[in-house]
Enzyme design. Sequence first.
Site, short mmCIF file in Angstrom:
data_model
loop_
_atom_site.label_atom_id
_atom_site.label_comp_id
_atom_site.label_asym_id
_atom_site.label_seq_id
_atom_site.Cartn_x
_atom_site.Cartn_y
_atom_site.Cartn_z
N ASP A 44 117.78 54.86 -23.00
CA ASP A 44 119.17 54.40 -23.02
C ASP A 44 120.07 55.38 -22.29
O ASP A 44 120.27 56.52 -22.73
CB ASP A 44 119.64 54.28 -24.48
CG ASP A 44 121.08 53.78 -24.57
OD1 ASP A 44 121.28 52.55 -24.64
OD2 ASP A 44 122.01 54.62 -24.54
N TYR A 49 127.51 58.69 -18.49
CA TYR A 49 126.74 59.90 -18.82
C TYR A 49 126.50 60.76 -17.58
O TYR A 49 126.13 61.93 -17.69
CB TYR A 49 125.39 59.57 -19.48
CG TYR A 49 125.47 58.77 -20.77
CD1 TYR A 49 126.69 58.58 -21.42
CD2 TYR A 49 124.33 58.23 -21.34
CE1 TYR A 49 126.76 57.83 -22.59
CE2 TYR A 49 124.40 57.49 -22.52
CZ TYR A 49 125.61 57.29 -23.13
OH TYR A 49 125.67 56.55 -24.29
N LYS A 74 124.89 51.06 -19.02
CA LYS A 74 126.15 50.45 -19.50
C LYS A 74 127.24 50.58 -18.44
O LYS A 74 127.31 51.61 -17.76
CB LYS A 74 126.63 51.15 -20.78
CG LYS A 74 125.52 51.40 -21.79
CD LYS A 74 125.99 52.07 -23.06
CE LYS A 74 124.79 52.52 -23.89
NZ LYS A 74 124.31 53.88 -23.59
N HIS A 107 130.16 48.90 -22.21
CA HIS A 107 130.13 50.12 -23.03
C HIS A 107 131.15 50.09 -24.18
O HIS A 107 130.85 50.47 -25.31
CB HIS A 107 130.37 51.34 -22.13
CG HIS A 107 129.76 52.60 -22.65
ND1 HIS A 107 129.24 53.59 -21.83
CD2 HIS A 107 129.59 53.06 -23.90
CE1 HIS A 107 128.78 54.58 -22.57
NE2 HIS A 107 128.98 54.29 -23.83
#
Length: 271
Positions: A44, A49, A74, A107
Amino acid sequence: MKTVKLANGIDMPVLGLGVFKVAEGAELVSAVKEAIRLGYRSIDTAAIYGNEASTGQGIRESGIPREELFITSKVWNADLGYEETLAAFDETMRKMELDYLDLYLIHWPADNRYIDAWRALETLYKAGRIRAIGVSNFQIHHLETLKNHATIMPTINQVELHPRLTQKELIAYCQENNIHVEAWSPLMQGWLFDNQTLQAIAAYHNKTIAQIILRWDLQNGIIAIPKSTKPHRIAENMDIFDFELTLDEIAKIDALNQNRRVGPDPDNIDF
Ligand code: NAD
């Protein structure tokens, strides 16, 4: 790896590796490869990120055929919108150097732009570029709004969920609507490791608190994605398939709920 069947018929592993707060680089590449070597099949990540390239590299170098893996990313809030989300997906694919994603999530339900973003996810799904589409951090009212606009409903709602935030009402709603619930920060980012109730249950089963929480998720039908880059913890978090919690133990863990979050409240976000 045990899997669950999502509403559109595809199988998703019940446990995956989360890679939030791990920077691009060798540590992440080797954590992804180590997890896959140990038997993880689900990873994931998310555009925000900033680590999709190393995540993709770890996946490609794992030696496991792509079709045996389940990869999630996401779309970030700034890219919500029809054209914006299509472009963000292309950028994710470029960074990850993958041909398709197994799961792509919105998200956060940042204002109402998630409705146009959802249309983009439907387009990508129909074009075969994503095997399943879903959302993250959606409350019941967001899902109800989406229902009025969607032609395909989300298969997944990935939300903060742990023994201090058991999300029972949301889980019940999702189950009624054939949406699987996935727990982020399942270990409450480490805040539960001195909890006495969990300590007692862990000692009884000769397991760790992390394993007790992840087993509690499993028995509640919740998909979990604990994060670690340390090989011994990645292994520990997967070693949850050889014991069973009793209904009484599950009730004791459920009773730890305080509706307490470590992350933002989806109804009150300013990002
Ligand atoms: P987590 O609850 O998985 O906790 C991670 C922390 O616990 C890390 O510090 C790690 O070192 C430690 N840890 C992991 N396994 C351990 C073990 N067995 N023993 C002791 N310590 C251990 O928190 P998280 O990283 O916030 O959440 C997991 C994943 O969920 C993320 O990596 C990300 O993929 C996803 N996530 C999604 C959202 C979202 O908005 N959709 C938000 C946050 C996180």
